[in-house]
Design an enzyme around this catalytic site. Structure first.
Site, PDB file in Angstrom:
ATOM      1  N   GLY A 199      -9.268  -2.808   1.715  1.00 13.07           N
ATOM      2  CA  GLY A 199      -9.022  -2.007   2.913  1.00 13.07           C
ATOM      3  C   GLY A 199      -9.290  -2.741   4.217  1.00 13.07           C
ATOM      4  N   GLY A 257     -12.584   0.693  -2.813  1.00 15.57           N
ATOM      5  CA  GLY A 257     -12.030   1.759  -1.991  1.00 15.57           C
ATOM      6  C   GLY A 257     -12.885   3.002  -1.932  1.00 15.57           C
ATOM      7  N   HIS A 311      -5.703  -7.200 -11.622  1.00 16.35           N
ATOM      8  CA  HIS A 311      -6.445  -6.308 -10.735  1.00 16.35           C
ATOM      9  C   HIS A 311      -6.706  -4.992 -11.457  1.00 16.35           C
ATOM     10  CE1 HIS A 311      -7.410  -3.690  -7.331  1.00 16.35           C
ATOM     11  NE2 HIS A 311      -7.696  -4.788  -6.662  1.00 16.35           N
ATOM     12  N   GLU A 354     -14.800  -7.645  -9.522  1.00 16.88           N
ATOM     13  CA  GLU A 354     -14.615  -6.424  -8.736  1.00 16.88           C
ATOM     14  C   GLU A 354     -15.134  -5.232  -9.534  1.00 16.88           C
ATOM     15  OE1 GLU A 354     -10.432  -5.762  -8.016  1.00 16.88           O
ATOM     16  OE2 GLU A 354     -10.032  -5.696 -10.152  1.00 16.88           O
ATOM     17  N   GLU A 403      -6.500  -2.012 -10.643  1.00 19.77           N
ATOM     18  CA  GLU A 403      -5.484  -0.973 -10.470  1.00 19.77           C
ATOM     19  C   GLU A 403      -4.299  -1.206 -11.397  1.00 19.77           C
ATOM     20  OE1 GLU A 403      -6.859  -0.328  -5.860  1.00 19.77           O
ATOM     21  OE2 GLU A 403      -5.036  -1.476  -6.283  1.00 19.77           O
ATOM     22  N   SER A 434     -15.171  -3.019  -1.518  1.00 18.36           N
ATOM     23  CA  SER A 434     -15.646  -2.489  -0.227  1.00 18.36           C
ATOM     24  C   SER A 434     -16.360  -3.551   0.600  1.00 18.36           C
ATOM     25  CB  SER A 434     -16.546  -1.263  -0.443  1.00 18.36           C
ATOM     26  OG  SER A 434     -15.820  -0.202  -1.043  1.00 18.36           O
ATOM     27  N   ASN A 467      -6.218  -8.685   0.147  1.00 14.68           N
ATOM     28  CA  ASN A 467      -5.296  -7.924  -0.692  1.00 14.68           C
ATOM     29  C   ASN A 467      -4.798  -6.683   0.049  1.00 14.68           C
ATOM     30  OD1 ASN A 467      -3.877  -6.681  -2.747  1.00 14.68           O
ATOM     31  ND2 ASN A 467      -5.696  -6.032  -3.869  1.00 14.68           N
ATOM     32  N   TRP A 468      -3.547  -6.759   0.525  1.00 18.43           N
ATOM     33  CA  TRP A 468      -2.983  -5.638   1.271  1.00 18.43           C
ATOM     34  C   TRP A 468      -2.621  -4.446   0.396  1.00 18.43           C
ATOM     35  CZ3 TRP A 468       1.057  -8.299   5.024  1.00 18.43           C
ATOM     36  CH2 TRP A 468       0.362  -8.908   6.070  1.00 18.43           C
ATOM     37  N   LYS A 469      -2.557  -4.653  -0.902  1.00 18.79           N
ATOM     38  CA  LYS A 469      -2.100  -3.607  -1.825  1.00 18.79           C
ATOM     39  C   LYS A 469      -0.701  -3.132  -1.387  1.00 18.79           C
ATOM     40  CE  LYS A 469      -6.822  -2.625  -3.088  1.00 18.79           C
ATOM     41  NZ  LYS A 469      -7.798  -1.641  -3.598  1.00 18.79           N
TER      42      LYS A 469
END
Length: 249
Positions: A233, A172, A94, A166, A96, A211, A9-11
């Site tokens: 990340g 992160g 997700h 998650e 976020e 992470s 996941n590049w976000k």
């Protein structure tokens, strides 16, 4: 046993030109691995990834998907649009998006159904925040969220989805649930899936996200009901991705 999935996941990172360079570098360095790799990129990057990865063993997909097939929904991306650029996956729910876009589990359920109906595999995310974890309520909280998020996925379509656990407090932050924590939650999710999907529950891949790094992915994925990882990340650097893939070889 389902094949492990390494979902990257590049976000909100990488322009299309950066995505092309990244894909070229990965293609030249990708090791032999038993895991399936899929890049979950910003929608604007997907044509570039399709150009560079078409015919390779690496898949690609989106970080979100519309619950609607088409129409007056400015800014939305439909399953048909994703399919047209060769996307296989889409993240839905997700943490976020649940936080910043106020997405409810009901909306997540609609998006999961739209993805499946459009030939896209949804990666359905669930997980608890630190406050829930500190109260020891992470299992009932996550399973309630899971059931609500799967409310529109019928039994016979269970093999067309992925579930990602998650823990929000580990995304992160550098904090990681222990392999035992990840395994216990994955076991609970599998049991819940058996209640919902009976004999089809074993076809659902359960990922851990939070992470994940080359140094901890093997231990996490060694848990019986963990079938891969949703990586944030560590997905941005090709060397790191190669290390993740090698750890699952």
């Amino acid at each position: 046993m389902p094949q492990n999935l390494l979902a990257l996941n590049w976000k909100m990172n990488k322009t299309p030109s950066e995505a092309m360079k990244w894909a070229e570098t990965l293609a030249s360095q990708l090791p032999q691995t038993q895991a399936e790799l899929a890049i979950l990129a910003p929608a604007i990057d997907l044509p570039a990834l399709a150009q560079k990865l078409n015919g390779s063993s690496v898949g690609w997909g989106a970080q979100d998907i519309s619950q609607h097939e088409s129409g007056a929904y400015t800014g939305e991306i439909s399953a048909a649009m994703l399919g047209d650029v060769g996307a296989k996956y889409a993240i839905v729910g997700h943490s976020e998006r649940r936080l910043y876009q106020s997405e409810s589990s009901q909306i997540v359920a609609s998006k999961a159904a739209a993805a499946i109906n459009g030939g896209i595999v949804p990666i359905i995310c669930v997980g608890e925040g630190l406050d829930v974890r500190e109260k020891g309520e992470q299992v009932p909280f996550t399973l309630d969220q899971l059931r609500d998020s799967l409310s529109q996925v019928p039994v016979l379509r269970a093999d067309q989805m992925v579930v990602a656990y998650e823990p929000v407090w580990a995304i992160g932050t550098g904090k990681t649930a222990t392999a035992q924590d990840a395994g216990e939650m994955a076991d609970a999710i599998r049991d819940a899936l058996r209640g919902l999907y009976r004999e089809y529950a074993g076809d659902v891949r359960i990922l851990y996200g939070g992470s994940v790094k080359p140094g901890n992915i093997a231990e996490i994925c060694a848990q019986p009901n963990v079938n891969g990882a949703l990586v944030g990340g560590a997905s941005l650097d090709v060397e790191s991705v190669v290390g993740l893939a090698q750890a699952l070889a």
